[in-house]
Design a protein around this motif. Structure first.
Motif, PDB file in Angstrom:
ATOM      1  N   VAL A  66      -6.779  27.264  -0.970  1.00 27.31           N
ATOM      2  CA  VAL A  66      -6.921  28.399  -1.881  1.00 27.31           C
ATOM      3  C   VAL A  66      -5.839  29.405  -1.480  1.00 27.31           C
ATOM      4  O   VAL A  66      -5.933  30.023  -0.424  1.00 27.31           O
ATOM      5  CB  VAL A  66      -8.314  29.057  -1.782  1.00 27.31           C
ATOM      6  N   GLU A 106     -11.663  20.114  -9.559  1.00 25.57           N
ATOM      7  CA  GLU A 106     -11.433  21.472 -10.046  1.00 25.57           C
ATOM      8  C   GLU A 106     -11.838  21.613 -11.506  1.00 25.57           C
ATOM      9  O   GLU A 106     -12.382  22.644 -11.912  1.00 25.57           O
ATOM     10  CB  GLU A 106      -9.974  21.860  -9.846  1.00 25.57           C
ATOM     11  N   HIS A 138      -7.062  27.351   5.743  1.00 28.80           N
ATOM     12  CA  HIS A 138      -8.360  27.379   5.062  1.00 28.80           C
ATOM     13  C   HIS A 138      -9.474  27.073   6.056  1.00 28.80           C
ATOM     14  O   HIS A 138      -9.376  26.158   6.869  1.00 28.80           O
ATOM     15  CB  HIS A 138      -8.354  26.330   3.950  1.00 28.80           C
ATOM     16  N   TYR A 175     -15.973  31.753  -4.896  1.00 27.35           N
ATOM     17  CA  TYR A 175     -15.780  31.870  -6.349  1.00 27.35           C
ATOM     18  C   TYR A 175     -17.118  32.053  -7.056  1.00 27.35           C
ATOM     19  O   TYR A 175     -17.242  32.863  -7.976  1.00 27.35           O
ATOM     20  CB  TYR A 175     -15.069  30.630  -6.888  1.00 27.35           C
ATOM     21  N   SER A 214      -4.947  34.203  -4.493  1.00 24.79           N
ATOM     22  CA  SER A 214      -6.242  34.211  -5.173  1.00 24.79           C
ATOM     23  C   SER A 214      -7.138  35.307  -4.618  1.00 24.79           C
ATOM     24  O   SER A 214      -7.844  35.991  -5.363  1.00 24.79           O
ATOM     25  CB  SER A 214      -6.930  32.849  -5.030  1.00 24.79           C
ATOM     26  N   SER A 270     -15.023  29.720   0.297  1.00 27.34           N
ATOM     27  CA  SER A 270     -14.231  28.800  -0.513  1.00 27.34           C
ATOM     28  C   SER A 270     -14.820  28.694  -1.929  1.00 27.34           C
ATOM     29  O   SER A 270     -14.898  29.694  -2.630  1.00 27.34           O
ATOM     30  CB  SER A 270     -14.146  27.440   0.190  1.00 27.34           C
TER      31      SER A 270
END
Length: 252
Positions: free
Chosen positions: A194, A106, A223, A147, A198, A143
């Motif tokens: 996630v 991350e 997910h 982003y 979010s 996923s």
């Protein structure tokens, strides 16, 4: 203008067999930090067409290729070209091989969102410059790719529509967002990778800057729920995403 080339190990046009109904043209687009490789699935519709750039999750298209191919099949059936964008650089691929904890991955991703978004914009430039482009293009991200898609759409006003599956907006980019295109977020309520929050935050952010934005919640789904081959919600997700792009990219 970004250069786009067609490459093959044999030289000339490369065709990658994917399914009886679909074949992909292997392309390369010049970008910062080196070329971006992509596979372009052209619809059978003649003339100028919209396109969707598909951005993979953290483990790439090779994790479950048939899951991504479902979206390409559905988009091309609706007259929309689909491009699988391999936005990682060789350095990214090497880094992910050595980052064995979630925290380290991350942290690495946080430092790469700007560069990845810029590489996606380079592909967008090349696709829009094509003779068969209608001038309308969407981003579809899964996923981590969700982003990246959100970050690219926030910084590139040429994006006409954004679909995100179980993703969000990078934290460091969110405060800078002044614009987003129409967007849809699909998210499982039982997602432990996630959090649903979010996706909800991305939709709130979109609405705050004047975008038409909606979220579709899938109760009990984890997910990557749409990667299941025999779950009715897989078809639901594909249908919703395809319908969203059909409406937004073919609008006058």
């Amino acid at each position: 203008m970004q250069a786009i080339s067609r490459r093959s190990l044999l030289g000339g046009l490369a065709l990658l067999s994917v399914s009886p109904s679909l074949a992909a043209e292997t392309l390369s687009v010049d970008a910062a930090e080196g070329p971006v490789k992509l596979n372009r699935f052209a619809s059978g519709r003649t003339g100028k067409r919209p396109a969707v750039l598909v951005l993979h999750g953290s483990r790439g298209f090779d994790l479950r290729p048939q899951a991504y191919e479902r979206y390409a099949n559905a988009l091309t059936a609706d007259g929309i070209d689909a491009c699988f964008v391999r936005y990682y650089t060789p350095a990214d691929e090497q880094a992910f091989e050595t980052l064995h904890t979630r925290e380290r991955r991350e942290a690495y991703e946080t430092g790469r969102f700007d560069a990845w978004a810029a590489r996606v914009s380079s592909v967008l430039s090349a696709v829009l410059a094509g003779a068969d482009s209608s001038g309308r293009i969407g981003l579809l991200g899964f996923s981590l790719g969700g982003y990246v898609a959100a970050a690219a759409a926030a910084r590139d006003a040429r994006v006409s529509a954004l679909a995100v599956l179980y993703g969000g907006m990078p934290d460091k980019i969110a405060p800078q967002v002044k614009h987003l295109p129409p967007l849809i977020e699909l998210h499982g309520e039982a997602d432990r990778n996630v959090p649903l929050a979010s996706g909800e935050e991305l939709v709130r952010l979109g609405k705050s800057v004047g975008a038409v934005a909606e979220i579709v919640r899938y109760p009990g789904k984890a997910h990557g729920f749409d990667f299941a081959d025999n779950d009715p919600m897989t078809n639901d997700a594909v249908s919703r995403v395809t319908g969203f792009f059909q409406a937004r990219l073919n609008a006058a």
